[in-house]
Design an enzyme around this catalytic site. Sequence first.
Site, PDB file in Angstrom:
ATOM      1  N   GLY A 122       0.828  -1.207   0.000  1.00 40.60           N
ATOM      2  CA  GLY A 122       0.000   0.000   0.000  1.00 40.60           C
ATOM      3  C   GLY A 122       0.863   1.257   0.000  1.00 40.60           C
TER       4      GLY A 122
ATOM      5  N   LEU B  24       1.327   3.707   2.353  1.00 43.31           N
ATOM      6  CA  LEU B  24       2.157   3.840   3.552  1.00 43.31           C
ATOM      7  C   LEU B  24       3.065   2.621   3.718  1.00 43.31           C
ATOM      8  CD1 LEU B  24       2.970   5.162   6.216  1.00 43.31           C
ATOM      9  CD2 LEU B  24       0.928   4.163   7.270  1.00 43.31           C
TER      10      LEU B  24
ATOM     11  N   ASP C 179      -4.249 -12.630   4.150  1.00 43.67           N
ATOM     12  CA  ASP C 179      -5.502 -11.872   4.122  1.00 43.67           C
ATOM     13  C   ASP C 179      -5.874 -11.628   5.588  1.00 43.67           C
ATOM     14  OD1 ASP C 179      -8.087 -10.987   4.122  1.00 43.67           O
ATOM     15  OD2 ASP C 179      -8.862 -12.534   2.782  1.00 43.67           O
TER      16      ASP C 179
ATOM     17  N   TYR D  10      -9.224  -0.578   4.807  1.00 40.22           N
ATOM     18  CA  TYR D  10     -10.187  -0.202   3.769  1.00 40.22           C
ATOM     19  C   TYR D  10     -10.159   1.317   3.771  1.00 40.22           C
ATOM     20  CZ  TYR D  10     -14.335   0.194   0.912  1.00 40.22           C
ATOM     21  OH  TYR D  10     -15.199   0.499  -0.117  1.00 40.22           O
TER      22      TYR D  10
ATOM     23  N   THR E 255      -7.035   7.390  11.875  1.00 39.25           N
ATOM     24  CA  THR E 255      -7.270   8.583  11.062  1.00 39.25           C
ATOM     25  C   THR E 255      -7.897   9.731  11.848  1.00 39.25           C
ATOM     26  OG1 THR E 255      -8.779   9.336   9.316  1.00 39.25           O
ATOM     27  CG2 THR E 255      -9.401   7.339  10.406  1.00 39.25           C
TER      28      THR E 255
ATOM     29  N   TYR F   6     -16.464   5.206   7.179  1.00 36.50           N
ATOM     30  CA  TYR F   6     -15.018   4.946   7.287  1.00 36.50           C
ATOM     31  C   TYR F   6     -14.539   5.278   8.705  1.00 36.50           C
ATOM     32  CZ  TYR F   6      -9.972   5.807   6.628  1.00 36.50           C
ATOM     33  OH  TYR F   6      -8.599   5.817   6.757  1.00 36.50           O
TER      34      TYR F   6
ATOM     35  N   LYS G 196     -12.982   2.705  11.519  1.00 35.17           N
ATOM     36  CA  LYS G 196     -11.648   2.899  12.110  1.00 35.17           C
ATOM     37  C   LYS G 196     -11.757   3.043  13.628  1.00 35.17           C
ATOM     38  CE  LYS G 196      -8.209   3.207  10.096  1.00 35.17           C
ATOM     39  NZ  LYS G 196      -7.267   2.148   9.607  1.00 35.17           N
TER      40      LYS G 196
ATOM     41  N   TRP H  88      -4.385  12.930   5.837  1.00 33.07           N
ATOM     42  CA  TRP H  88      -4.105  13.480   4.504  1.00 33.07           C
ATOM     43  C   TRP H  88      -2.775  12.958   3.960  1.00 33.07           C
ATOM     44  CZ3 TRP H  88      -5.731  19.372   3.978  1.00 33.07           C
ATOM     45  CH2 TRP H  88      -7.055  19.517   4.381  1.00 33.07           C
TER      46      TRP H  88
HETATM   47  N1  LIG Z   1      -4.481   7.555   3.009  1.00 34.81           N
HETATM   48  C1  LIG Z   1      -4.722   8.418   3.978  1.00 34.81           C
HETATM   49  O1  LIG Z   1      -4.864   9.640   3.720  1.00 34.81           O
HETATM   50  C2  LIG Z   1      -4.811   7.964   5.402  1.00 34.81           C
HETATM   51  C3  LIG Z   1      -5.066   8.935   6.398  1.00 34.81           C
HETATM   52  C4  LIG Z   1      -5.135   8.523   7.730  1.00 34.81           C
HETATM   53  C5  LIG Z   1      -4.964   7.195   8.062  1.00 34.81           C
HETATM   54  N2  LIG Z   1      -4.730   6.273   7.079  1.00 34.81           N
HETATM   55  C6  LIG Z   1      -4.582   4.862   7.475  1.00 34.81           C
HETATM   56  O2  LIG Z   1      -3.261   4.442   7.148  1.00 34.81           O
HETATM   57  C7  LIG Z   1      -3.267   3.053   6.798  1.00 34.81           C
HETATM   58  C8  LIG Z   1      -2.581   2.894   5.439  1.00 34.81           C
HETATM   59  O3  LIG Z   1      -3.255   3.704   4.488  1.00 34.81           O
HETATM   60  P1  LIG Z   1      -2.828   3.757   2.943  1.00 34.81           P
HETATM   61  O4  LIG Z   1      -3.356   5.037   2.411  1.00 34.81           O
HETATM   62  O5  LIG Z   1      -1.386   3.398   2.796  1.00 34.81           O
HETATM   63  O6  LIG Z   1      -3.742   2.563   2.390  1.00 34.81           O
HETATM   64  P2  LIG Z   1      -3.642   1.780   1.023  1.00 34.81           P
HETATM   65  O7  LIG Z   1      -2.676   2.436   0.099  1.00 34.81           O
HETATM   66  O8  LIG Z   1      -5.047   1.573   0.572  1.00 34.81           O
HETATM   67  O9  LIG Z   1      -2.996   0.392   1.454  1.00 34.81           O
HETATM   68  C9  LIG Z   1      -3.710  -0.582   2.143  1.00 34.81           C
HETATM   69  C10 LIG Z   1      -3.037  -1.907   1.894  1.00 34.81           C
HETATM   70  O10 LIG Z   1      -3.800  -2.929   2.545  1.00 34.81           O
HETATM   71  C11 LIG Z   1      -3.927  -4.015   1.633  1.00 34.81           C
HETATM   72  N3  LIG Z   1      -5.092  -4.830   1.940  1.00 34.81           N
HETATM   73  C12 LIG Z   1      -6.388  -4.611   1.595  1.00 34.81           C
HETATM   74  N4  LIG Z   1      -7.167  -5.608   2.017  1.00 34.81           N
HETATM   75  C13 LIG Z   1      -6.345  -6.495   2.640  1.00 34.81           C
HETATM   76  C14 LIG Z   1      -6.547  -7.742   3.277  1.00 34.81           C
HETATM   77  N5  LIG Z   1      -7.775  -8.277   3.387  1.00 34.81           N
HETATM   78  N6  LIG Z   1      -5.490  -8.383   3.809  1.00 34.81           N
HETATM   79  C15 LIG Z   1      -4.252  -7.855   3.714  1.00 34.81           C
HETATM   80  N7  LIG Z   1      -3.982  -6.689   3.118  1.00 34.81           N
HETATM   81  C16 LIG Z   1      -5.026  -6.011   2.582  1.00 34.81           C
HETATM   82  C17 LIG Z   1      -4.054  -3.342   0.284  1.00 34.81           C
HETATM   83  O11 LIG Z   1      -3.825  -4.280  -0.763  1.00 34.81           O
HETATM   84  P3  LIG Z   1      -4.579  -4.015  -2.182  1.00 34.81           P
HETATM   85  O12 LIG Z   1      -4.127  -2.678  -2.678  1.00 34.81           O
HETATM   86  O13 LIG Z   1      -4.107  -5.167  -3.008  1.00 34.81           O
HETATM   87  O14 LIG Z   1      -6.054  -4.053  -1.883  1.00 34.81           O
HETATM   88  C18 LIG Z   1      -2.969  -2.292   0.393  1.00 34.81           C
HETATM   89  O15 LIG Z   1      -1.715  -2.819   0.087  1.00 34.81           O
HETATM   90  C19 LIG Z   1      -4.742   2.637   6.809  1.00 34.81           C
HETATM   91  O16 LIG Z   1      -5.016   2.019   8.032  1.00 34.81           O
HETATM   92  C20 LIG Z   1      -5.503   3.940   6.721  1.00 34.81           C
HETATM   93  O17 LIG Z   1      -6.781   3.848   7.321  1.00 34.81           O
HETATM   94  C21 LIG Z   1      -4.648   6.624   5.751  1.00 34.81           C
END
Ligand SMILES: NC(=O)c1ccc[n+]([C@@H]2O[C@H](COP(=O)([O-])OP(=O)(O)OC[C@H]3O[C@@H](n4cnc5c(N)ncnc54)[C@H](OP(=O)(O)O)[C@@H]3O)[C@@H](O)[C@H]2O)c1
Length: 289
Positions: free
Chosen positions: A21, A23, A46, A71, A111, A135, A139, A159
Site C-alpha cells: 500500500g 504507507l 488476508d 479499507y 485517522t 469509514y 476505524k 491526509w
Molecule cells: N491515506 C490516507 O490519507 C490515510 C489517512 C489517515 C490514516 N490512514 C490509514 O493508514 C493506513 C494505510 O493507508 P494507505 O493510504 O497506505 O492505504 P492503502 O494504500 O489503501 O494500502 C492498504 C493496503 O492494505 C492491503 N489490503 C487490503 N485488504 C487487505 C486484506 N484483506 N489483507 C491484507 N492486506 C489487505 C491493500 O492491498 P490491495 O491494494 O491489493 O487491496 C494495500 O496494500 C490505513 O489504516 C488507513 O486507514 C490513511
Amino acid sequence: MRIYMERNIYNLKILILGAGGMLGTDLGHEFAGKCELFLWDKNELDVTNKEQVLAKISDLNPNIIINATGYTNVDGAEDNKDLAHKLNADAVEYLVKAAQQVNAKLIHFSTEYVFDGTDKSGYKENYPVNPINVYGQSKTAGEKYIIEYRLGYLIRTSWLYGHAPQIGKPRGMNFVDTMIKLSTEKSEIKVVNDQFGKLTNTRDLASAVHELAKGDFQPGIYHLVNEGVAMWYEVAQEVFKIKNIQTPLIPISSIEYPVKAKRPAYAVLLNTKFPQLRLWQEALRDYLS
Ligand SMILES: NC(=O)c1ccc[n+]([C@@H]2O[C@H](COP(=O)([O-])OP(=O)(O)OC[C@H]3O[C@@H](n4cnc5c(N)ncnc54)[C@H](OP(=O)(O)O)[C@@H]3O)[C@@H](O)[C@H]2O)c1
C-alpha cells in the site's frame, strides 16, 4: 527536555502488513536493512481471515507487527459498510489476538476521521472520538482493540500522500499527484477551501514510526502528522508554486463539491506526545523534487 532511549532493532523480527500500500511501501523502505524484515500484502496474508492470521503470525513469531492494511476508500465505505468494518475493525481484533500469542508490539494506523471536526482548537490524543462517516466509524471500532492491548501503539495520521504506485488501485491517486494530472487536462481546477487538516508525507511518517519502534515510547495513542494546518486549496496552491504550474485554481466550498461521505471540517490532529515532524511545505517540496 525528555531524553529518549534508543534501542537497537537490528536483532528484531519486524512484520509489515499491507506492505504494497501507499504507507506500507514507505515503511518497507524505511525498515529495510535495519532489522529482520518481512513484507506481507494480501497475497501473503488476508488479514480478514482469522485462522490464517493466528496461524501465520504464530509461525513467524515477530517482535513487532506494523499493520498498514485498511479499507481506505472513504466514499466507497458508505456503500460497503460490511467490508470496511471487516478490514478496519474485525481484522484488527484478529491481529491483536495474534500479537498477544507471540507477545509482539502492534503498531496500527488510524485517522483524523474518528473526530467530528467541529472543535477548531484541534484534537489531542485523548480527545473523545465522534466519527461522522462509515469509514471513521469502522476505524473507531478498530481503535478500541489496539487501545485495550498492553503492547498496542495507535497512530492517528491524516491526509497522506506518498510515492507508492496508485494507478489501478481502488484508492485512486493521492491528492498531490491528482492536482498535477488535472493541470494537464483542465483549463481551471476547483478545489475545496473549507476543510482544514494536516497534510502528511508517508516517508516522514515511516521515519517517525521507525523512531517510535526503536525508542522507549510507551504503548498508547500518538498523533503523527507533518506540522502546519492547511486547506486543500492551499495545498494545491503550494503544489503549483513548487512545480511552477500556471493553471488557475478556483476555491469552492464543500457544498459545491458533493461527495458521498460527510467530511469533518476541522480535523486537525495535535501531536503532544512525540517529537514534532517537519512542516508540510518542506515535506511536500522534497516529495516533488
Ligand atoms: N491515506 C490516507 O490519507 C490515510 C489517512 C489517515 C490514516 N490512514 C490509514 O493508514 C493506513 C494505510 O493507508 P494507505 O493510504 O497506505 O492505504 P492503502 O494504500 O489503501 O494500502 C492498504 C493496503 O492494505 C492491503 N489490503 C487490503 N485488504 C487487505 C486484506 N484483506 N489483507 C491484507 N492486506 C489487505 C491493500 O492491498 P490491495 O491494494 O491489493 O487491496 C494495500 O496494500 C490505513 O489504516 C488507513 O486507514 C490513511
